[in-house]
Design a protein around this motif. Structure first.
Motif, short mmCIF file in Angstrom:
data_model
loop_
_atom_site.label_atom_id
_atom_site.label_comp_id
_atom_site.label_asym_id
_atom_site.label_seq_id
_atom_site.Cartn_x
_atom_site.Cartn_y
_atom_site.Cartn_z
N TYR A 18 0.82 -1.21 0.00
CA TYR A 18 0.00 0.00 0.00
C TYR A 18 0.85 1.26 0.00
N VAL A 19 2.06 1.18 0.52
CA VAL A 19 2.96 2.33 0.46
C VAL A 19 3.32 2.63 -0.99
N ALA A 20 3.66 1.58 -1.74
CA ALA A 20 4.00 1.75 -3.15
C ALA A 20 2.80 2.23 -3.96
N TYR A 21 1.61 1.82 -3.55
CA TYR A 21 0.40 2.23 -4.25
C TYR A 21 0.29 3.75 -4.32
N TRP A 22 0.72 4.45 -3.28
CA TRP A 22 0.58 5.90 -3.22
C TRP A 22 1.69 6.64 -3.93
N GLN A 23 2.69 5.95 -4.40
CA GLN A 23 3.74 6.61 -5.17
C GLN A 23 3.17 7.04 -6.52
N GLY A 24 3.35 8.30 -6.88
CA GLY A 24 2.82 8.82 -8.13
C GLY A 24 1.37 9.27 -8.04
N ARG A 25 0.80 9.25 -6.84
CA ARG A 25 -0.58 9.71 -6.64
C ARG A 25 -0.60 10.99 -5.79
N ASP A 26 0.29 11.90 -6.11
CA ASP A 26 0.38 13.15 -5.35
C ASP A 26 -0.90 13.96 -5.47
#
Length: 254
Positions: A18-26
């Motif tokens: 879930y941490v990686a999921y938020w990468q690029g979702r600024d």
């Protein structure tokens, strides 16, 4: 108490990050921060309970408005990650919970936040009643809902001369749904408002969020400009249930 079909151990799987999921979702993250801060406004709370807080993405923001934040998640992996990421944040603690069960006394929380959780709850009723239980009379809840009646969906259903279902809509592929795993449903806002009322929660305010969520727009317009527009339209578009995400500010009856 029934947990509404929710599970938490699925996020303990090594394939889930879930941490990686938020990468690029600024943009999505900033849009949600704008909604949270606007709905909380100038209020100050003693204890904030964050339900399904994941790795603590929003916990520091909630702490700006509270003396204490207790973040709960049914994933032991998430709680461990949050414990590490929030170790230097005084007043924020991360705790494991069973789905649908908050280890808090009745009427102990001033504000309960539940963001990016409803889409995992085909039957949110038990969780909403648990939120109402731990809230003080007159306490508030900040709940995000994945919206099945967003504008693009309205157009899709209108082309087929169909109305949007009032029951939760599973947005997974038929193959994924057959495999089981983590539920992912969108909710009709009218149904959700009724479920809020049945749990003893009344709507005070609502915002439409992530209204400009589009990879093409991000590339052509730029995220800063999109966010400037997003902040201006979250309130006006709420009456239309325009966006894919709706943020509700609720108050417990009594």
């Amino acid at each position: 108490m029934d947990d509404g079909g929710a599970r938490g151990d699925q996020y303990d799987d090594e394939s889930e990050d879930y941490v990686a999921y938020w990468q690029g979702r600024d943009y999505e993250h900033a849009a949600e921060l704008a909604a949270v801060t606007r709905l909380i406004g100038d209020s100050r709370y003693g204890l904030v309970c964050e339900v399904g807080g994941g790795f603590g993405r929003l916990s520091p923001v909630l702490k700006e408005y509270a003396d204490r934040v207790m973040m709960f998640d049914p994933s032991a992996k998430h709680v461990a990650i949050a414990g590490r990421l929030l170790a230097d944040r005084p007043g924020i603690t991360a705790h494991h919970m069973r789905p649908g069960h908050l280890p808090l006394d009745d009427g102990s929380a001033d504000l309960v936040s539940m963001i990016r959780v409803m889409h995992h709850l085909p039957d949110p009723g038990p969780t909403l009643r648990e939120i109402a239980r731990v809230l003080k009379p007159g306490g508030r809840a900040l709940i995000e809902v994945a919206n099945s009646a967003h504008m693009l969906n309205k157009l899709r259903y209108a082309k087929r001369l169909r109305g949007i279902p009032r029951a939760p809509v599973d947005i997974r592929s038929a193959e994924k749904a057959a495999e089981g795993g983590i539920p992912f449903v969108n909710h009709h806002p009218d149904t959700v408002v009724r479920q809020f009322a049945e749990a003893g929660l009344r709507v005070e305010d609502k915002l439409s969020v992530s209204n400009m969520r589009s990879g093409r727009l991000k590339r052509s317009v730029g995220e800063d400009r999109l966010l400037a527009v997003e902040q201006r339209i979250q309130g006006p578009l709420a009456a239309l249930n325009f966006g894919p995400s709706l943020f509700f500010l609720l108050r417990r009856n009594g």
